[in-house]
Motif scaffolding. Sequence first.
Motif, PDB file in Angstrom:
ATOM      1  N   LEU A   4     -49.133  -0.487  10.735  1.00  0.00           N
ATOM      2  CA  LEU A   4     -47.854  -0.602  10.029  1.00  0.00           C
ATOM      3  C   LEU A   4     -46.698   0.109  10.725  1.00  0.00           C
ATOM      4  O   LEU A   4     -45.537  -0.170  10.443  1.00  0.00           O
ATOM      5  N   HIS A   5     -47.001   1.068  11.603  1.00  0.00           N
ATOM      6  CA  HIS A   5     -45.929   1.947  12.094  1.00  0.00           C
ATOM      7  C   HIS A   5     -46.018   2.156  13.608  1.00  0.00           C
ATOM      8  O   HIS A   5     -46.763   3.018  14.082  1.00  0.00           O
ATOM      9  N   VAL A   6     -45.282   1.328  14.358  1.00  0.00           N
ATOM     10  CA  VAL A   6     -45.259   1.485  15.816  1.00  0.00           C
ATOM     11  C   VAL A   6     -43.861   1.137  16.329  1.00  0.00           C
ATOM     12  O   VAL A   6     -43.295   0.103  15.982  1.00  0.00           O
ATOM     13  N   HIS A   7     -43.276   2.073  17.072  1.00  0.00           N
ATOM     14  CA  HIS A   7     -41.901   1.887  17.570  1.00  0.00           C
ATOM     15  C   HIS A   7     -41.910   1.197  18.932  1.00  0.00           C
ATOM     16  O   HIS A   7     -42.672   1.579  19.827  1.00  0.00           O
ATOM     17  N   LEU A   8     -41.012   0.222  19.073  1.00  0.00           N
ATOM     18  CA  LEU A   8     -40.936  -0.540  20.321  1.00  0.00           C
ATOM     19  C   LEU A   8     -40.531   0.341  21.509  1.00  0.00           C
ATOM     20  O   LEU A   8     -41.156   0.287  22.572  1.00  0.00           O
ATOM     21  N   ILE A 195     -39.293   4.065   4.583  1.00  0.00           N
ATOM     22  CA  ILE A 195     -38.386   5.151   4.977  1.00  0.00           C
ATOM     23  C   ILE A 195     -39.177   6.265   5.653  1.00  0.00           C
ATOM     24  O   ILE A 195     -40.203   6.705   5.114  1.00  0.00           O
ATOM     25  N   HIS A 196     -38.732   6.705   6.822  1.00  0.00           N
ATOM     26  CA  HIS A 196     -39.321   7.905   7.431  1.00  0.00           C
ATOM     27  C   HIS A 196     -38.922   9.107   6.559  1.00  0.00           C
ATOM     28  O   HIS A 196     -37.729   9.361   6.366  1.00  0.00           O
ATOM     29  N   ALA A 197     -39.881   9.844   6.068  1.00  0.00           N
ATOM     30  CA  ALA A 197     -39.577  11.056   5.293  1.00  0.00           C
ATOM     31  C   ALA A 197     -40.805  11.959   5.264  1.00  0.00           C
ATOM     32  O   ALA A 197     -41.938  11.482   5.361  1.00  0.00           O
ATOM     33  N   GLY A 218     -42.794   6.384   5.894  1.00  0.00           N
ATOM     34  CA  GLY A 218     -43.214   6.692   7.259  1.00  0.00           C
ATOM     35  C   GLY A 218     -43.548   8.174   7.338  1.00  0.00           C
ATOM     36  O   GLY A 218     -42.724   9.016   6.994  1.00  0.00           O
ATOM     37  N   HIS A 219     -44.756   8.509   7.732  1.00  0.00           N
ATOM     38  CA  HIS A 219     -45.295   9.874   7.745  1.00  0.00           C
ATOM     39  C   HIS A 219     -45.563  10.345   6.309  1.00  0.00           C
ATOM     40  O   HIS A 219     -46.633  10.139   5.794  1.00  0.00           O
ATOM     41  N   GLY A 220     -44.591  11.026   5.675  1.00  0.00           N
ATOM     42  CA  GLY A 220     -44.796  11.462   4.292  1.00  0.00           C
ATOM     43  C   GLY A 220     -45.744  12.629   4.142  1.00  0.00           C
ATOM     44  O   GLY A 220     -45.982  13.119   3.039  1.00  0.00           O
ATOM     45  N   THR A 275     -49.959   4.590  15.228  1.00  0.00           N
ATOM     46  CA  THR A 275     -49.761   5.283  16.511  1.00  0.00           C
ATOM     47  C   THR A 275     -48.360   5.855  16.693  1.00  0.00           C
ATOM     48  O   THR A 275     -48.162   6.735  17.512  1.00  0.00           O
ATOM     49  N   ASP A 276     -47.358   5.306  15.995  1.00  0.00           N
ATOM     50  CA  ASP A 276     -45.958   5.743  16.106  1.00  0.00           C
ATOM     51  C   ASP A 276     -45.366   5.361  17.468  1.00  0.00           C
ATOM     52  O   ASP A 276     -44.563   4.445  17.554  1.00  0.00           O
ATOM     53  N   ASN A 277     -45.750   6.073  18.527  1.00  0.00           N
ATOM     54  CA  ASN A 277     -45.204   5.808  19.864  1.00  0.00           C
ATOM     55  C   ASN A 277     -46.348   5.829  20.872  1.00  0.00           C
ATOM     56  O   ASN A 277     -46.775   6.886  21.319  1.00  0.00           O
TER      57      ASN A 277
HETATM   58 ZN   LIG Z   1     -41.860   6.630  13.370  1.00  0.00          ZN
END
Ligand SMILES: [Zn+2]
Length: 315
Positions: A4-8, A195-197, A218-220, A275-277
């Motif tokens: 769900l959470h991976v930045h290009l 939302i990243h928080a 996102g994270h939380g 993985t995020d990044n």
């Molecule tokens: Zn992120």
Amino acid sequence: MTELHVHLDGSLRKETAIALAKEKGTKITSLTVDEDCDSLETYLECFRLPLSLLQEAPVIERAVRELAEDLLADGVNRAEIRFAPYSFCAKDLSPKEAVDAARRGARAAMAAHKGLKIALILCCMRGQEEAPFVGRVREELTGEKANFRLIDLIEEEMDDVVKAADLAGAEALFPTGRYIELFRYAKRKGVPFTIHAGEGAGAKSVWAALETGTGRIGHGVRAIEEALLVDELVRKKITLECCVISNFHTRCFANPIDHPIKRLFDAGVRVTLNTDNRTISDTTMHREIETVQRLFHFTDEEIRRMQAYAEEACF
Ligand SMILES: [Zn+2]
């Protein structure tokens, strides 16, 4: 698997970044953090080269296509890739052109690989209202309404690939509370969002995110600071997009072993692995799974449960 959470930008293939930098005569700066990354600044510095390259439509298209292939090679056949369109508009691109390029990349990857499903999440940026933009369309990209205009763009562009909005950027500097109106606006427009928080700021930031009515965060993970908040996440069935190795690198907690993902999971929070990044943190879903099994003793069954949470939370 589902991610769900991976930045290009943080997942731009290393070989591609280096080849493009050489081609364009751009200085090659660090792309991956060391294991002993000691500050957020070092971490953020790694975005410099990818962001300087992702200013052209063909590069954005290629980056999405290659990331989709990398995800597939990692066993991820369903993913939501996110990026901030405004951050690709420092030169000549308009936000719509950036989104169109990413969509072409996603479609090309899906056409080439049966069973692969790629969606895009477009990030509003904290502090965008104060950003000194220098691109061709700079008047669109700054000022109080800049993020609202991005929500309008997402509403216009939403289809089988462009799915939702996000809020990213410096959480401690620009508190989540400032963006509640923005996401109420998104809700009125029918634009889904996450939302990243609870990464760079604590429980208060997560409470503010909940005020928008979001179903995903996102994270939380810093919700762990307040028992009442953890209960609220369980009660509202909020999905947390956890990125454990990324949190190690940004020093979200003093020591890796302090990471609360298992405590949150055991409390009944719908936590997921992400993985995020991928390039910056040199990680994959396989590495995330191996890490949480080794450090926090998740069983295979519990890993499957988190996968089910991720599938259920897709936009
Ligand atoms: Zn992120």
